[in-house]
Design an enzyme around this catalytic site. Structure first.
Site, PDB file in Angstrom:
ATOM      1  N   TYR A 278       0.978  -1.477   0.040  1.00 14.42           N
ATOM      2  CA  TYR A 278      -0.154   0.137   0.013  1.00 14.42           C
ATOM      3  C   TYR A 278       0.919   1.080   0.103  1.00 14.42           C
ATOM      4  CZ  TYR A 278      -3.414  -3.262   1.273  1.00 14.42           C
ATOM      5  OH  TYR A 278      -4.323  -4.514   1.522  1.00 14.42           O
TER       6      TYR A 278
ATOM      7  N   HIS B  11       0.010 -12.154   1.263  1.00 16.58           N
ATOM      8  CA  HIS B  11      -0.780 -11.006   0.670  1.00 16.58           C
ATOM      9  C   HIS B  11      -1.135 -11.525  -0.932  1.00 16.58           C
ATOM     10  CE1 HIS B  11      -1.249  -6.411  -0.198  1.00 16.58           C
ATOM     11  NE2 HIS B  11      -2.495  -7.069  -0.143  1.00 16.58           N
TER      12      HIS B  11
HETATM   13  P1  NAD Z   1     -13.293  -0.203   1.089  1.00 19.86           P
HETATM   14  O1  NAD Z   1     -14.395  -1.115   0.592  1.00 19.86           O
HETATM   15  O2  NAD Z   1     -13.247  -0.618   2.452  1.00 19.86           O
HETATM   16  O3  NAD Z   1     -13.639   1.139   0.563  1.00 19.86           O
HETATM   17  C1  NAD Z   1     -12.438   1.998   1.113  1.00 19.86           C
HETATM   18  C2  NAD Z   1     -12.776   3.397   0.235  1.00 19.86           C
HETATM   19  O4  NAD Z   1     -14.048   3.976   0.732  1.00 19.86           O
HETATM   20  C3  NAD Z   1     -11.501   4.341   0.538  1.00 19.86           C
HETATM   21  O5  NAD Z   1     -11.497   5.108  -0.958  1.00 19.86           O
HETATM   22  C4  NAD Z   1     -12.395   5.298   1.451  1.00 19.86           C
HETATM   23  O6  NAD Z   1     -11.916   6.564   1.451  1.00 19.86           O
HETATM   24  C5  NAD Z   1     -13.824   5.123   1.206  1.00 19.86           C
HETATM   25  N1  NAD Z   1     -14.844   5.256   2.500  1.00 19.86           N
HETATM   26  C6  NAD Z   1     -14.373   4.695   3.513  1.00 19.86           C
HETATM   27  N2  NAD Z   1     -15.912   5.125   4.448  1.00 19.86           N
HETATM   28  C7  NAD Z   1     -16.353   5.989   3.778  1.00 19.86           C
HETATM   29  C8  NAD Z   1     -17.757   6.493   3.839  1.00 19.86           C
HETATM   30  N3  NAD Z   1     -18.304   6.378   4.955  1.00 19.86           N
HETATM   31  N4  NAD Z   1     -18.175   7.099   2.941  1.00 19.86           N
HETATM   32  C9  NAD Z   1     -17.761   7.246   1.636  1.00 19.86           C
HETATM   33  N5  NAD Z   1     -16.583   6.855   1.341  1.00 19.86           N
HETATM   34  C10 NAD Z   1     -15.871   5.885   2.424  1.00 19.86           C
HETATM   35  O7  NAD Z   1     -11.977  -0.911   0.094  1.00 19.86           O
HETATM   36  P2  NAD Z   1     -10.768  -1.219   0.834  1.00 19.86           P
HETATM   37  O8  NAD Z   1      -9.938  -0.071   1.465  1.00 19.86           O
HETATM   38  O9  NAD Z   1      -9.814  -1.708  -0.444  1.00 19.86           O
HETATM   39  O10 NAD Z   1     -10.742  -2.413   1.756  1.00 19.86           O
HETATM   40  C11 NAD Z   1     -10.284  -2.011   3.246  1.00 19.86           C
HETATM   41  C12 NAD Z   1      -9.101  -2.449   3.753  1.00 19.86           C
HETATM   42  O11 NAD Z   1      -8.948  -3.883   3.663  1.00 19.86           O
HETATM   43  C13 NAD Z   1      -8.142  -2.040   3.154  1.00 19.86           C
HETATM   44  O12 NAD Z   1      -7.734  -0.705   3.544  1.00 19.86           O
HETATM   45  C14 NAD Z   1      -6.945  -3.026   3.363  1.00 19.86           C
HETATM   46  O13 NAD Z   1      -6.410  -2.797   4.600  1.00 19.86           O
HETATM   47  C15 NAD Z   1      -7.656  -4.290   3.293  1.00 19.86           C
HETATM   48  N6  NAD Z   1      -7.658  -5.045   2.221  1.00 19.86           N
HETATM   49  C16 NAD Z   1      -6.758  -6.213   1.967  1.00 19.86           C
HETATM   50  C17 NAD Z   1      -6.688  -6.853   0.756  1.00 19.86           C
HETATM   51  C18 NAD Z   1      -5.932  -7.862   0.720  1.00 19.86           C
HETATM   52  O14 NAD Z   1      -5.208  -8.326   1.682  1.00 19.86           O
HETATM   53  N7  NAD Z   1      -5.758  -8.584  -0.142  1.00 19.86           N
HETATM   54  C19 NAD Z   1      -7.572  -6.752  -0.138  1.00 19.86           C
HETATM   55  C20 NAD Z   1      -8.573  -5.361  -0.288  1.00 19.86           C
HETATM   56  C21 NAD Z   1      -8.298  -4.701   1.109  1.00 19.86           C
END
Ligand code: NAD
Length: 322
Positions: free
Chosen positions: A59, A122
């Site tokens: 990230y 990952h």
């Molecule tokens: P998410 O579905 O959580 O969406 C995040 C996005 O939505 C960001 O742009 C954020 O600014 C926005 N957001 C958050 N809250 C909001 C709200 N209340 N209203 C409007 N917009 C909002 O997607 P993500 O960030 O990809 O997934 C969450 C976390 O999970 C990641 O940050 C990461 O830590 C983890 N993750 C891990 C993997 C992996 O290990 N392969 C893959 C995806 C995500």
């Protein structure tokens, strides 16, 4: 104000807040974010009971870990800190034991800590499963046995591949799946939930907003979902707005109602977003309205795209952005 709840992560001994703080936005994965606002968001999240923070070297190519490390100065003992090994850039993967150990040391330095609570491989679909099972995961077990790590897990998108690796390597504590349990996709429950339950494994549901598709702002340009999924999500967000409702709140309420998932991991970078997502704990969805939105999204439900090596994908996966 409803108090935060905590759930065990399988048999790992870790108790995670049911909302986790995803730190990929701190690495500017969804666009530029401000360091100081990010630090305030982390502190506010801790104040409101969020104890689980997830990051990765990938990230922002180290930026998310560096920023999270700064934000957690003085708070390290209050949180469950998760990071990853194996993925370093869009197409840069290295699942060798040598790289695991080097990556782990680099993460400790960037995160300003001497241990990691949850270390994860990952995006395992980009690797050779034999190597993940025979070399990568044993390297994580060694770090755990040496006391540097408290729990280990695997992360990824295709569900059957996560299940296959978890079946073959019984020493993992948990599985992190993303974009597979939210208003657009509930296939987590067809594959991993019954399996995790049976084995007593922790289950983390990441991306409850389907990587921003389920927000007013909409999906980022790089979103891998098929175009018709992005279009339907946009229509649903507009419909919610017309009814003076926030689709992101509805999506969080929906994900948080999952009975087995230990934590719903949402990406955040501001105090306002932490506040908005915590509001899902205080409120119940209007069930009639939820059904209307689900009906709208039904034509694209459970559409999933190809990630990683072809052989690691779920049946019926379509090319990214198709
Ligand atoms: P998410 O579905 O959580 O969406 C995040 C996005 O939505 C960001 O742009 C954020 O600014 C926005 N957001 C958050 N809250 C909001 C709200 N209340 N209203 C409007 N917009 C909002 O997607 P993500 O960030 O990809 O997934 C969450 C976390 O999970 C990641 O940050 C990461 O830590 C983890 N993750 C891990 C993997 C992996 O290990 N392969 C893959 C995806 C995500």
């Amino acid at each position: 104000m409803v108090e935060m709840s905590y759930k065990p992560l399988g048999k790992s001994g870790l108790e995670l807040s049911i909302i986790g703080f995803g730190a990929s936005p701190l690495g500017n994965e969804f666009g530029e974010t401000d360091l100081n606002e990010g630090i305030r968001a982390v502190h506010y999240a801790i104040e409101r009971g969020i104890n689980y923070f997830d990051t990765a070297p990938y990230y922002g190519r180290g930026l998310s870990e560096e920023r999270l490390g700064k934000a957690l100065k003085g708070y390290r003992d209050k949180v469950i800190l998760a990071t990853k090994v194996g993925r370093y850039d869009k197409t840069d993967f290295d699942f060798s034991a040598l790289r695991v150990n080097r990556s782990f040391e680099e993460s400790l330095r960037r995160l300003q800590t001497d241990h990691i609570d949850l270390l994860q491989v990952h995006d395992i679909e980009f690797g050779n499963s034999e190597q993940i099972i025979g070399e990568t995961l044993p390297a994580l077990v060694e770090l755990k046995q040496a006391g540097h790590v408290r729990a280990i897990s695997i992360t990824g998108y295709p569900l059957y591949n996560l299940k296959k690796v978890a079946e073959a390597f019984s020493q993992i504590d948990a599985i992190l799946s993303y974009c597979r349990y939210n208003l657009l996709d509930t296939s987590l429950d067809d594959v991993l939930t019954p399996f995790a339950k049976e084995k007593g494994l922790g289950l983390i549901n990441a991306s409850p907003l389907h990587m921003r598709a389920l927000t007013q702002l909409g999906a980022p340009d790089w979103h891998p979902a098929p175009k018709r999924v992005i279009q339907k999500a946009k229509e649903a967000a507009e419909y919610c707005q017309q009814q003076s409702k926030d689709i992101a709140l509805l999506a969080m309420q929906f994900a948080l109602a999952h009975p087995y998932v230990s934590s719903t991991l949402v990406g955040m970078f501001s105090v306002e977003q932490v506040e908005q997502n915590l509001a899902a704990l205080d409120t119940q969805p209007d069930l009639t309205f939820l059904a209307e939105v689900q009906r709208l999204l039904e034509p694209v439900k459970n559409s999933h795209w190809l990630e990683g090596r072809l052989e690691n994908n779920d049946p019926g996966s379509v090319p990214k952005g198709s």
